[in-house]
Design a protein around this motif. Structure first.
Motif, PDB file in Angstrom:
ATOM      1  N   ASP A 125       0.868  -1.171   0.000  1.00 32.72           N
ATOM      2  CA  ASP A 125       0.000   0.000   0.000  1.00 32.72           C
ATOM      3  C   ASP A 125       0.907   1.223   0.000  1.00 32.72           C
ATOM      4  O   ASP A 125       1.566   1.495   1.010  1.00 32.72           O
ATOM      5  CB  ASP A 125      -0.911  -0.008   1.233  1.00 32.72           C
ATOM      6  CG  ASP A 125      -1.824   1.199   1.320  1.00 32.72           C
ATOM      7  OD1 ASP A 125      -1.691   2.137   0.483  1.00 32.72           O
ATOM      8  OD2 ASP A 125      -2.666   1.231   2.230  1.00 32.72           O
ATOM      9  N   PRO A 126       0.979   1.949  -1.122  1.00 28.07           N
ATOM     10  CA  PRO A 126       1.899   3.085  -1.183  1.00 28.07           C
ATOM     11  C   PRO A 126       1.588   4.183  -0.168  1.00 28.07           C
ATOM     12  O   PRO A 126       2.447   5.023   0.105  1.00 28.07           O
ATOM     13  CB  PRO A 126       1.756   3.607  -2.609  1.00 28.07           C
ATOM     14  CG  PRO A 126       0.636   2.880  -3.232  1.00 28.07           C
ATOM     15  CD  PRO A 126       0.260   1.739  -2.359  1.00 28.07           C
ATOM     16  N   THR A 127       0.394   4.180   0.415  1.00 28.26           N
ATOM     17  CA  THR A 127       0.055   5.194   1.415  1.00 28.26           C
ATOM     18  C   THR A 127       0.458   4.773   2.821  1.00 28.26           C
ATOM     19  O   THR A 127       0.271   5.524   3.763  1.00 28.26           O
ATOM     20  CB  THR A 127      -1.459   5.497   1.385  1.00 28.26           C
ATOM     21  OG1 THR A 127      -2.184   4.333   1.797  1.00 28.26           O
ATOM     22  CG2 THR A 127      -1.898   5.920  -0.008  1.00 28.26           C
ATOM     23  N   SER A 128       1.000   3.561   2.969  1.00 24.05           N
ATOM     24  CA  SER A 128       1.369   3.052   4.276  1.00 24.05           C
ATOM     25  C   SER A 128       2.886   3.008   4.419  1.00 24.05           C
ATOM     26  O   SER A 128       3.609   2.778   3.451  1.00 24.05           O
ATOM     27  CB  SER A 128       0.805   1.636   4.448  1.00 24.05           C
ATOM     28  OG  SER A 128       1.363   1.012   5.598  1.00 24.05           O
ATOM     29  N   GLY A 129       3.353   3.171   5.633  1.00 24.15           N
ATOM     30  CA  GLY A 129       4.782   3.048   5.912  1.00 24.15           C
ATOM     31  C   GLY A 129       5.230   1.606   6.067  1.00 24.15           C
ATOM     32  O   GLY A 129       6.405   1.349   6.312  1.00 24.15           O
ATOM     33  N   ALA A 130       4.305   0.661   5.936  1.00 23.93           N
ATOM     34  CA  ALA A 130       4.642  -0.752   6.127  1.00 23.93           C
ATOM     35  C   ALA A 130       5.456  -1.319   4.973  1.00 23.93           C
ATOM     36  O   ALA A 130       6.061  -2.377   5.101  1.00 23.93           O
ATOM     37  CB  ALA A 130       3.366  -1.575   6.318  1.00 23.93           C
ATOM     38  N   GLY A 131       5.447  -0.647   3.843  1.00 23.31           N
ATOM     39  CA  GLY A 131       6.224  -1.141   2.710  1.00 23.31           C
ATOM     40  C   GLY A 131       5.542  -2.313   2.012  1.00 23.31           C
ATOM     41  O   GLY A 131       4.328  -2.349   1.889  1.00 23.31           O
TER      42      GLY A 131
ATOM     43  N   LEU B 147       6.044  -1.159  11.963  1.00 23.72           N
ATOM     44  CA  LEU B 147       5.519   0.186  12.199  1.00 23.72           C
ATOM     45  C   LEU B 147       5.735   0.574  13.658  1.00 23.72           C
ATOM     46  O   LEU B 147       5.761  -0.279  14.545  1.00 23.72           O
ATOM     47  CB  LEU B 147       4.044   0.243  11.840  1.00 23.72           C
ATOM     48  CG  LEU B 147       3.705  -0.024  10.356  1.00 23.72           C
ATOM     49  CD1 LEU B 147       2.209  -0.096  10.164  1.00 23.72           C
ATOM     50  CD2 LEU B 147       4.320   1.048   9.489  1.00 23.72           C
ATOM     51  N   GLU B 148       5.856   1.853  13.885  1.00 25.56           N
ATOM     52  CA  GLU B 148       6.058   2.350  15.250  1.00 25.56           C
ATOM     53  C   GLU B 148       4.896   1.897  16.131  1.00 25.56           C
ATOM     54  O   GLU B 148       3.741   1.986  15.767  1.00 25.56           O
ATOM     55  CB  GLU B 148       6.129   3.878  15.236  1.00 25.56           C
ATOM     56  CG  GLU B 148       6.508   4.474  16.581  1.00 25.56           C
ATOM     57  CD  GLU B 148       6.674   5.988  16.526  1.00 25.56           C
ATOM     58  OE1 GLU B 148       6.472   6.613  17.571  1.00 25.56           O
ATOM     59  OE2 GLU B 148       6.983   6.511  15.449  1.00 25.56           O
TER      60      GLU B 148
END
Length: 111
Positions: free
Chosen positions: A52-58, A104-105
């Motif tokens: 998901d390009p909107t997520s920081g999860a990669g 993720l944090e």
């Protein structure tokens, strides 16, 4: 020992899966035809990447190795449908995960 509850332990695994494919490819029907005509069972790999390009999860990528279908649809018709798809159950012999999601944090990790 020393506990009143019964413990639980993994004793093995079996690779099973299901997927929905667009029906606009003849590759699965060709595999069924080849099996019918020759008896040769074909195994193949499936690679799945989730991102998901909107997520920081990669991105996470899993490769299912030596997949084999449990059947399939030879012909399908749906006059009202926008497009045709097919559900397929399969088994696989092994897997690998060359890419993992980024932690993720706030998530607990084993690091």
């Amino acid at each position: 020992m020393g506990k009143t509850g019964k413990g639980n332990k993994a004793t093995g695994w079996k690779g099973t899966g299901s997927a929905t494919f667009h029906y606009n490819t003849s590759v699965f029907r060709q595999l069924m035809l080849d099996y019918k005509n020759s008896g040769e069972d074909v195994y193949f790999d499936i690679q799945i990447s989730n991102e998901d390009p909107t997520s920081g999860a990669g991105r996470q990528t899993v490769i299912l190795i030596d997949c084999n279908t449990d059947g399939g649809i030879l012909a399908k018709f749906d006059a009202d449908g926008e497009y045709l798809d097919e559900d397929m159950d399969f088994t696989f012999e092994d897997f690998k995960m060359p890419e993992s999601f980024t932690d993720l944090e706030g998530f607990l990790t084993n690091a």
